[in-house]
Design an enzyme around this catalytic site. Structure first.
Site, mmCIF file in Angstrom:
data_model
loop_
_atom_site.group_PDB
_atom_site.id
_atom_site.type_symbol
_atom_site.label_atom_id
_atom_site.label_comp_id
_atom_site.label_asym_id
_atom_site.label_seq_id
_atom_site.Cartn_x
_atom_site.Cartn_y
_atom_site.Cartn_z
ATOM 1 N N LYS A 160 0.821 -1.226 0.000
ATOM 2 C CA LYS A 160 0.000 0.000 0.000
ATOM 3 C C LYS A 160 0.853 1.273 0.000
ATOM 4 C CE LYS A 160 -4.092 -2.076 2.098
ATOM 5 N NZ LYS A 160 -5.099 -2.001 3.149
ATOM 6 N N ASP A 197 -10.341 2.149 2.430
ATOM 7 C CA ASP A 197 -10.471 1.395 3.686
ATOM 8 C C ASP A 197 -11.320 2.133 4.717
ATOM 9 O OD1 ASP A 197 -9.014 -0.823 2.929
ATOM 10 O OD2 ASP A 197 -7.099 0.034 3.558
#
Ligand code: ATR
Length: 279
Positions: free
Chosen positions: A68, A104
């Site tokens: 990420k 997220d």
């Protein structure tokens, strides 16, 4: 053969990813023609793998552990969510530019408020952990108007630093687990990876306020050690991160395709799979 748009999730490990199942379900439900595969990327090869995917006509990617931060680094433009978290879980190409987003936090918030019916307004929120997972959810939690957010972490300095970075968004502070004292919380979110070692962070017995909700960002076929601890200590409601997984995927799907899929059926099917797997 008809050309269909290609999407994938990049990670390492990736074999057990539920994303291909989730996105195939979304595509079928919304009538979108696309393929979605899980691709194992060697550490150190992430930028090359993205370039190769793009060269073969790939339209968008989900990015999971451990890439990420690298996805953030190679993106040419970022959403405010990605910018704040310094992490990207969704990549896509817009007019030839690689765009990075992070779904997220939105996914967690949608699971908490829409699926589970929790209101965060005025709530005292405790986040356990100050790593990448905590970083990805802080902005959305603070934007939901809680009374306060406290970040407790094994390494206190990481919690202090994280709290400082988000202090413009609301009342947020950080410290070690020993600084929890006698304070009580309405929502406790486990963003540590302690469950992977079968452990629960050291938490005081009186931590949970009456009616408290406990949420673990991780999910498993059986309740995580944190959720077992929460149940034993009187939590009103416990939930794992399966709903968040599906919701963050739905948000990525929406970014890519402009269509919002229905999530409830996918969450239900995945839960049933988990239960069967558990028998
Ligand atoms: P992630 O990106 O999954 O958040 P990370 O950045 O390595 O991964 O962070 C893991 C988090 O879990 C950290 O907050 C870590 O605490 P430290 O900052 O002190 O390392 C926390 N963690 C991991 N194992 C733990 C354990 N056994 N007990 C308590 N906290 C733990």
């Amino acid at each position: 053969m008809v050309d269909v748009d290609q999407y994938a999730v990049f990670g390492n490990p990736i074999a057990h990813s539920k994303s291909p199942f989730i996105h195939s379900h979304f595509a079928e439900e919304t009538g979108q023609a696309l393929t979605y595969t899980a691709i194992l990327v060697e550490r150190g090869n992430f930028p090359n793998a993205v370039a190769a995917f793009r060269a073969t006509g790939g339209k968008g990617l989900n990015v999971t552990v451990p890439f990420k931060a690298e996805a953030y680094a190679i993106a040419e433009a970022h959403s405010s969510w990605a910018m704040r978290a310094c992490a990207v879980n969704t990549l896509y190409f817009v007019d030839g530019r690689l765009y990075g987003d992070n779904t997220d936090g939105v996914g967690l918030l949608r699971d908490l408020t829409h699926n589970l019916g929790l209101s965060l307004s005025g709530a005292r929120v405790l986040i356990l952990g100050a790593g990448g997972a905590a970083q990805g959810i802080l902005q959305s939690l603070l934007m939901a108007s809680p009374r306060s957010v406290f970040i407790a972490n094994r390494t206190p300095i990481r919690a202090h630093e994280l709290a400082r970075r988000y202090s413009d968004l609301g009342l947020v502070a950080g410290g070690g687990f020993d600084s929890l004292g006698e304070a009580q919380y309405d929502l406790v979110i486990n963003a540590t990876s302690a469950s992977l070692q079968g452990e629960t962070p050291p938490l005081p017995d009186g931590l949970l306020a009456e009616g408290v909700w406990c949420y673990d960002l991780m999910y498993a076929a059986t309740p995580t050690p944190f959720l077992r601890w929460a149940t034993e200590h009187g939590a009103e409601k416990v939930a794992d991160g399966l709903g968040m997984l599906v919701e963050q995927a739905a948000e990525a799907f929406f970014l890519w395709r402009g269509v919002r899929p229905t999530t409830a059926p996918v969450i239900r099917v995945l839960r049933e799979h988990n239960q069967q797997y558990n028998q």
